[in-house]
Enzyme design. Structure first.
Site, mmCIF file in Angstrom:
data_model
loop_
_atom_site.group_PDB
_atom_site.id
_atom_site.type_symbol
_atom_site.label_atom_id
_atom_site.label_comp_id
_atom_site.label_asym_id
_atom_site.label_seq_id
_atom_site.Cartn_x
_atom_site.Cartn_y
_atom_site.Cartn_z
ATOM 1 N N SER A 72 0.801 -1.094 0.085
ATOM 2 C CA SER A 72 -0.098 -0.035 -0.132
ATOM 3 C C SER A 72 0.859 1.277 0.040
ATOM 4 O O SER A 72 0.332 2.340 -0.385
ATOM 5 C CB SER A 72 -0.897 -0.035 1.220
ATOM 6 O OG SER A 72 -0.055 -0.213 2.245
ATOM 7 N N ASP A 127 -2.468 8.562 7.442
ATOM 8 C CA ASP A 127 -3.769 7.511 8.258
ATOM 9 C C ASP A 127 -2.897 6.626 9.437
ATOM 10 O O ASP A 127 -1.678 6.887 9.618
ATOM 11 C CB ASP A 127 -4.525 6.970 7.023
ATOM 12 C CG ASP A 127 -3.782 5.814 6.852
ATOM 13 O OD1 ASP A 127 -2.655 5.596 7.071
ATOM 14 O OD2 ASP A 127 -4.532 5.155 5.917
ATOM 15 N N HIS A 152 -0.294 4.673 7.223
ATOM 16 C CA HIS A 152 0.812 5.276 5.960
ATOM 17 C C HIS A 152 1.072 6.406 6.203
ATOM 18 O O HIS A 152 0.498 7.465 6.388
ATOM 19 C CB HIS A 152 -0.291 5.296 4.731
ATOM 20 C CG HIS A 152 -0.863 3.850 4.324
ATOM 21 N ND1 HIS A 152 -2.200 3.539 4.799
ATOM 22 C CD2 HIS A 152 -0.291 2.843 3.927
ATOM 23 C CE1 HIS A 152 -2.281 2.369 4.299
ATOM 24 N NE2 HIS A 152 -1.354 1.645 4.007
#
Ligand SMILES: *[C@@H]1O[C@H](CO)[C@@H](O)[C@H](O)[C@H]1NC(C)=O
Ligand SMILES: *[C@@H]1O[C@H](CO)[C@@H](O)[C@H](O)[C@H]1NC(C)=O
Ligand SMILES: *[C@@H]1O[C@H](CO)[C@@H](O)[C@H](O)[C@H]1NC(C)=O
Length: 390
Positions: A63, A356, A359
């Site tokens: 991600s 977040d 991340h």
């Protein structure tokens, strides 16, 4: 057991020592505007005399660098597809799990390439027509296959094997656009292969896997992962890849989700970071070996672990005021879930290390680019500019 923890400690101290010994100070530099041309970003980075060319950028991983592939997969791991994700990406959510560009978007801007498009988003004709590279990265993706018992949690994400299979398809698709095998091989050998993977294997797969099935101890698991990674890098080489950037695993204990998570009052931050360090400690040897045995290859190792340790040790140097909290408000409100859809994130996004609870912010992605590009205290055996030129 004692010797294991001693070697972890040694590793840990070693990595701490090296931060203060040899990481160069970088003056703070704000993230450049979203729409910036190659010449402008080169000037911004003090590289205006350079001519930097790269035929293509191919991206593999998780991600941190997924640009939207998971939107097209049957998976619950598809969280970055709404605002405030993308708030600094022209205000458009794409599936990138951050507020703006990722490190590979910055590499594309520096090398004058388009952002590598997520391959799952493209039509058949686009897949045949694009020779500037693709992004195969998939949120929640790992080196290993997801343990069977966990597939309901993650669904149909792309592990590294599947990403390489898609790359193989790409080669088949675009090969016809080259006049000869020689011109195709030359294109491949000058292209850049960027890999950021392993944190999910060492983090959530390991943690959840152990609850559901028999799982090896850390040391064995690390060995297993490195062996699997090595096989896959070899497979990429066999397909024509020559110039690799392999990022080691960041200290994921420092993710806000992990800093704020306590089970029965126990924090697992140190355990998590030790797992990353155990993997990272053995990675250089593997890459050196590949570099020697695979003719014409160069494997650049980027020290993500050090990047995060360094930022935590002196955040103000880089303009960060918050190293431990999510910038966005998450779904549960306690830094354990992705951003709450359409919520207003913190206004000083640039001063947060994390966007977040999982991340990094665009500011970290930009710092990652700057270190990778020309800082030999974070890269070995050479930096990205040297790799591109070689
Ligand atoms: C292929 O790319 C060229 C430019 O590189 C473009 O003009 C053309 O329309 C594209 N074709 C398809 C089918 O996407
Ligand atoms: C670890 O690996 C060794 C050698 O490969 C093996 O003999 C041992 O059973 C493994 N231990 C665990 C707990 O998986
Ligand atoms: C976070 O909040 C959710 C929802 O209120 C709750 O279920 C969960 O236990 C909380 N987690 C932690 C670590 O506090």
């Amino acid at each position: 057991m004692a010797s294991t923890s001693l070697s972890f400690l040694a590793l840990f101290l070693l990595s701490l020592g090296s931060i203060f010994a040899d990481s160069k100070r970088l003056p703070p530099l704000p993230v450049p505007p979203f729409h910036i041309k190659q010449a402008e970003i080169l000037r911004y980075l003090g590289l205006d005399k350079r001519s930097i060319k790269l035929p293509a950028l191919y991206v593999f991983g998780d991600s941190f660098v997924d640009a939207g592939n998971n939107k097209y997969l049957q998976t619950p791991s598809n969280d970055a597809n709404y605002l405030p994700y993308g708030i600094d990406f022209g205000g458009v959510p794409t599936g990138r799990a951050t507020n703006g560009r990722t490190v590979v978007d910055f590499i594309a801007q520096v090398t004058g390439l388009p952002f590598p498009p997520p391959v799952m988003e493209l039509s058949e004709s686009q897949r045949k027509n694009i020779t500037t590279g693709f992004n195969y990265a998939s949120s929640s993706g790992g080196i290993a296959h997801i343990p069977m018992a966990l597939t309901p949690i993650f669904g149909d994400i792309l592990n590294l094997d599947e990403q390489i299979q898609l790359f193989k398809d790409s080669i088949t698709n675009i090969k016809g656009r080259f006049d000869s095998d020689e011109s195709f091989n030359s294109y491949m050998s000058k292209s850049l292969f960027f890999i950021n993977i392993g944190a999910n294997d060492l983090g959530i797969y390991w943690e959840l896997g152990r609850l559901h099935t028999t799982f090896p101890k850390v040391k064995n698991y690390t060995r297993f992962l490195l062996k699997e990674l090595c096989k896959r890098l070899e497979a990429m080489y066999q397909l024509g890849a020559r110039k690799f950037v392999v990022n080691n695993v960041f200290p994921f204990g420092y993710q806000p989700v992990n800093l704020h998570l306590k089970m029965n009052g126990i924090s697992f931050v140190e355990d998590m970071n030790r797992r990353a360090a155990s993997f990272n400690g053995r990675l250089p040897k593997i890459l050196t070996k590949l570099d020697k045995s695979l003719r014409g290859s160069t494997f650049v190792l980027f020290d993500m672990y050090k990047l995060f340790e360094d930022v935590r040790a002196r955040p103000a140097t880089y303009g960060f005021t918050n190293v431990k909290d999510s910038c966005c408000v998450d779904i549960s409100g306690n830094q354990t879930r992705p951003c709450l859809p359409y919520s207003v994130p913190c206004s000083d996004r640039a001063s947060h290390v994390f966007f977040d609870p999982f991340h990094p912010s665009e500011s970290i992605h930009f710092l990652w680019l700057r270190r990778l590009l020309k800082d030999n205290s974070f890269t070995s055996p050479r930096n990205l500019l040297q790799l591109i030129k070689s």
